[in-house]
Design a protein around this motif. Structure first.
Motif, PDB file in Angstrom:
ATOM      1  N   ILE A  66       0.844  -1.205   0.000  1.00 55.92           N
ATOM      2  CA  ILE A  66       0.000   0.000   0.000  1.00 55.92           C
ATOM      3  C   ILE A  66       0.881   1.258   0.000  1.00 55.92           C
ATOM      4  O   ILE A  66       0.649   2.198  -0.769  1.00 55.92           O
ATOM      5  CB  ILE A  66      -0.963  -0.003   1.224  1.00 55.92           C
ATOM      6  N   LEU A 113       2.202   1.902  -3.361  1.00 57.35           N
ATOM      7  CA  LEU A 113       1.186   2.415  -4.291  1.00 57.35           C
ATOM      8  C   LEU A 113       0.871   3.882  -4.009  1.00 57.35           C
ATOM      9  O   LEU A 113       0.422   4.609  -4.876  1.00 57.35           O
ATOM     10  CB  LEU A 113      -0.095   1.571  -4.197  1.00 57.35           C
ATOM     11  N   LEU A 114       1.114   4.281  -2.760  1.00 63.89           N
ATOM     12  CA  LEU A 114       0.853   5.682  -2.402  1.00 63.89           C
ATOM     13  C   LEU A 114       2.065   6.581  -2.686  1.00 63.89           C
ATOM     14  O   LEU A 114       2.046   7.760  -2.363  1.00 63.89           O
ATOM     15  CB  LEU A 114       0.481   5.793  -0.917  1.00 63.89           C
ATOM     16  N   GLY A 115       3.108   6.005  -3.234  1.00 65.31           N
ATOM     17  CA  GLY A 115       4.246   6.840  -3.648  1.00 65.31           C
ATOM     18  C   GLY A 115       5.471   6.739  -2.759  1.00 65.31           C
ATOM     19  O   GLY A 115       6.369   7.571  -2.869  1.00 65.31           O
ATOM     20  N   ALA A 116       5.509   5.721  -1.883  1.00 67.95           N
ATOM     21  CA  ALA A 116       6.695   5.596  -1.023  1.00 67.95           C
ATOM     22  C   ALA A 116       7.887   5.124  -1.852  1.00 67.95           C
ATOM     23  O   ALA A 116       7.749   4.253  -2.708  1.00 67.95           O
ATOM     24  CB  ALA A 116       6.421   4.588   0.089  1.00 67.95           C
ATOM     25  N   THR A 117       9.046   5.718  -1.590  1.00 64.52           N
ATOM     26  CA  THR A 117      10.254   5.264  -2.279  1.00 64.52           C
ATOM     27  C   THR A 117      10.728   3.970  -1.602  1.00 64.52           C
ATOM     28  O   THR A 117      10.315   3.666  -0.477  1.00 64.52           O
ATOM     29  CB  THR A 117      11.378   6.307  -2.158  1.00 64.52           C
ATOM     30  N   ILE A 165      -0.882   3.936 -13.057  1.00 64.66           N
ATOM     31  CA  ILE A 165       0.003   4.208 -11.902  1.00 64.66           C
ATOM     32  C   ILE A 165       1.291   3.393 -12.010  1.00 64.66           C
ATOM     33  O   ILE A 165       2.032   3.236 -11.043  1.00 64.66           O
ATOM     34  CB  ILE A 165      -0.683   3.956 -10.536  1.00 64.66           C
ATOM     35  N   GLU A 189       1.732   0.306 -12.091  1.00 62.67           N
ATOM     36  CA  GLU A 189       1.822  -0.909 -11.287  1.00 62.67           C
ATOM     37  C   GLU A 189       2.257  -2.039 -12.213  1.00 62.67           C
ATOM     38  O   GLU A 189       2.800  -3.047 -11.771  1.00 62.67           O
ATOM     39  CB  GLU A 189       0.466  -1.198 -10.634  1.00 62.67           C
ATOM     40  N   HIS A 248      12.418   2.939 -12.697  1.00 66.51           N
ATOM     41  CA  HIS A 248      11.769   2.436 -11.486  1.00 66.51           C
ATOM     42  C   HIS A 248      11.913   3.425 -10.322  1.00 66.51           C
ATOM     43  O   HIS A 248      10.987   3.619  -9.537  1.00 66.51           O
ATOM     44  CB  HIS A 248      12.383   1.087 -11.124  1.00 66.51           C
ATOM     45  N   SER A 250       7.776   6.529  -7.824  1.00 68.19           N
ATOM     46  CA  SER A 250       7.173   7.166  -6.646  1.00 68.19           C
ATOM     47  C   SER A 250       6.777   8.615  -6.958  1.00 68.19           C
ATOM     48  O   SER A 250       5.773   9.107  -6.441  1.00 68.19           O
ATOM     49  CB  SER A 250       8.126   7.095  -5.463  1.00 68.19           C
ATOM     50  N   ARG A 254       3.457   8.509  -8.709  1.00 66.07           N
ATOM     51  CA  ARG A 254       2.344   8.130  -7.826  1.00 66.07           C
ATOM     52  C   ARG A 254       1.942   9.238  -6.876  1.00 66.07           C
ATOM     53  O   ARG A 254       0.820   9.254  -6.365  1.00 66.07           O
ATOM     54  CB  ARG A 254       2.709   6.844  -7.067  1.00 66.07           C
ATOM     55  N   LYS A 255       2.873  10.157  -6.632  1.00 69.39           N
ATOM     56  CA  LYS A 255       2.514  11.300  -5.787  1.00 69.39           C
ATOM     57  C   LYS A 255       1.575  12.258  -6.512  1.00 69.39           C
ATOM     58  O   LYS A 255       0.896  13.069  -5.897  1.00 69.39           O
ATOM     59  CB  LYS A 255       3.785  12.033  -5.345  1.00 69.39           C
ATOM     60  N   PHE A 269      -8.770   2.704  -4.461  1.00 72.29           N
ATOM     61  CA  PHE A 269      -8.696   1.339  -4.967  1.00 72.29           C
ATOM     62  C   PHE A 269     -10.032   0.626  -4.792  1.00 72.29           C
ATOM     63  O   PHE A 269     -10.781   0.921  -3.858  1.00 72.29           O
ATOM     64  CB  PHE A 269      -7.601   0.559  -4.226  1.00 72.29           C
ATOM     65  N   LYS A 313      -7.769  -0.742   0.075  1.00 71.04           N
ATOM     66  CA  LYS A 313      -6.384  -0.834   0.556  1.00 71.04           C
ATOM     67  C   LYS A 313      -6.117   0.094   1.747  1.00 71.04           C
ATOM     68  O   LYS A 313      -5.127   0.819   1.776  1.00 71.04           O
ATOM     69  CB  LYS A 313      -5.382  -0.554  -0.573  1.00 71.04           C
ATOM     70  N   PRO A 336      -0.037   9.024   3.243  1.00 67.20           N
ATOM     71  CA  PRO A 336       0.644   9.566   2.041  1.00 67.20           C
ATOM     72  C   PRO A 336       1.496  10.792   2.363  1.00 67.20           C
ATOM     73  O   PRO A 336       2.529  11.015   1.740  1.00 67.20           O
ATOM     74  CB  PRO A 336      -0.514   9.955   1.119  1.00 67.20           C
TER      75      PRO A 336
END
Lengths: 288, 227
Positions: free
Chosen positions: A198, A201-205, B49, B51, B71, B75, B78-79, B85, B89, B103
């Protein structure tokens, strides 16, 4: 702040795994501490013995002062001698009295007459001792020669053996610690798989996800090292009077607080390295 | 804002998730993506996104060319995209407030600022009273609103809502879509995947219909029609 909170949460939510991790690190560093104490102690004993008169020749009872002087000069002329010292019968008695001051019965019948005068000889190099030994032994006025080279070399042999055993033991325990830390942190990563997914997917590196686990490994390393040092130092402090008594006049203990703090600093550093290395392996293995 | 050219996604089994999709969405648009279960709506969102990567074609979202995006920069993409979802999630052992805060923590917003923003978002979705509850203690609508608040935390340029009204009663569904409409009015591009015909027909927005992975209709002010 968030990093510390997250790490603390990881530790708190699976306390048994955390305790197992800390215990194995502690065990390793306890052995490391004891090993360092033994190495420092034994090198002090060797240094002490090496600095002492290494050959002592005891004269026959009737030997005259002039004869003794001649032998002393002969020894000096070899050029390998750093110091020589006469110990007269009276001085020998004083030394005897000092060594046995708590045992009045032993002092009762001993007079200066029954103790031999002696010549203490130190050499610059320990390997020159055998030559001096032969020279003294062959002199007719000498009754007996005490030779410390054997003791020093035996002790050195023991210390080397101890060093090999210690290093092997520490290596085995170190590898066990790394493997257990990898397993413990790996389990924690697996438990948090959904949360990690999760966060990604929320943008964590990748590093945002990895850091708390690396920090956790570091924490186990540091806590294990500090606790082990405290226990080992406590035992040493408790045993100091007994050990001092056992070692007689050799000044090995107590270790100064600076040495103990230096050992602590080295162990903390090693703990950090061990923890970071293990958690990094776990992160690479389980957080692809 | 979003540009898909000749995009296909084939899965390992050989089945096509999407086939030759050409789609252009302008900044600030509200688009319903409709179609039956398995038509490729979720696959489209997962591609947007990053994925997953498409089997062929190109995808551009804002300044990001998703095919060339390394890769390490995913991030960053995605920000810019908020996602509600299909399975929400939400993290079950974190409270509503902590879920919304996540976030903001992830991108390193200073704590006091993050707390202020999370409180503001909870106010916006009317969940302030439930801030310390865990997801298991919430109703379906409250869960959806938590997921919406979280998706808005970073003020995204694009919001992807994957069936946000699934399993909700008509009134709550309408509330949720109204909320998404308000967000859209503030300038966020919204893509909402749904198979709720009533909602689509009532709101009269652009409708892109998918069937078996292909776009079969793309109409401004469209209706839910799959024939």
């Amino acid at each position: 702040m968030s990093l510390i909170n997250t790490t603390w949460k990881h530790v708190r939510r699976s306390p048994y795994q955390s305790i197992a991790a800390i215990l194995i690190v502690m065990q390793t560093f306890f052995v490391v501490s004891m090993f360092i104490f033994l190495i420092v102690g034994s090198s002090r004993i060797i240094a002490f013995l090496e600095s002492q008169p290494q050959v002592t020749a005891f004269f026959e009872n009737e030997t005259k002062q002039e004869e003794m002087q001649v032998l002393k000069e002969a020894v000096k002329q070899t050029g390998k001698v750093s110091a020589t010292k006469f110990v007269s019968k009276e001085e020998a008695l004083k030394i005897y009295e000092e060594q046995n001051k708590d045992e009045p019965i032993l002092l009762e019948f001993v007079t200066a007459d029954i103790l031999p005068a002696s010549l203490e000889v130190s050499t610059y190099k320990i390997q020159d001792l055998s030559e001096i030994y032969t020279l003294l032994k062959n002199a007719p006025i000498v009754a007996e020669v005490i030779y410390q080279k054997d003791l020093v070399s035996k002790l050195t042999l023991w210390t080397n053996a101890l060093r090999t055993v210690g290093i092997t033991l520490i290596a085995v325990l170190g590898i066990s610690s790394v493997l257990i830390l990898v397993i413990v942190i790996g389990i924690k990563i697996s438990q948090k798989k959904t949360e990690i997914e999760i966060m990604r997917l929320l943008g964590a590196t990748s590093w945002y996800v990895r850091w708390p686990f690396i920090f956790e490994g570091m924490l186990y390393g540091v806590v294990g090292a500090v606790v082990a040092w405290c226990i080992a130092s406590g035992i040493l402090w408790y045993a100091t009077p007994f050990l001092n008594n056992f070692l007689g006049g050799v000044s090995v203990l107590p270790f100064s607080s600076i040495i103990l703090l230096e050992i602590l600093a080295v162990e903390i550093l090693l703990g950090i390295l061990l923890g970071v290395f293990s958690s990094f392996l776990a992160v690479l293995r389980y957080l692809k | 804002m979003i540009q898909l050219e000749n995009v296909s996604k084939m899965f390992g089994s050989g089945a096509y998730g999407l086939t030759e999709i050409n789609l252009s969405i302008e900044k600030g648009e509200f688009v319903f993506i409709v179609g039956p279960t398995g038509s490729g709506k979720t696959t489209l969102f997962r591609l947007l996104i990053r994925e997953m990567l498409p089997s062929q074609g190109s995808i551009v979202v804002g300044d990001f060319d998703l095919i060339k995006l390394p890769h390490s920069r995913v991030s960053h993409l995605r920000k810019k995209i908020g996602v509600i979802f299909q399975d929400l999630k939400l993290i079950v052992d974190r409270t509503v407030f902590e879920n919304v805060l996540l976030p903001l923590e992830v991108v390193g917003v200073p704590v006091s600022e993050a707390i202020k923003r999370a409180e503001e978002l909870l106010g916006q979705v009317e969940l302030t009273a439930h801030r310390d509850k865990f997801p298991l203690q919430l109703s379906g609508g409250e869960l959806q609103r938590t997921a919406i608040a979280r998706s808005l935390a970073l003020s995204p340029e694009v919001l992807l809502a994957d069936e946000p009204t699934g399993n909700l009663d008509p009134t709550t569904s309408r509330e949720i879509v109204n909320l998404l409409g308000d967000i859209n009015k503030k300038g966020t591009t919204v893509l909402m995947a749904t198979h709720n015909a009533d909602i689509v027909n009532e709101f009269k927005k652009r409708v892109v219909a998918l069937q078996k992975g292909r776009i079969i209709k793309d109409e401004k002010k469209g209706k839910y029609e799959l024939d």
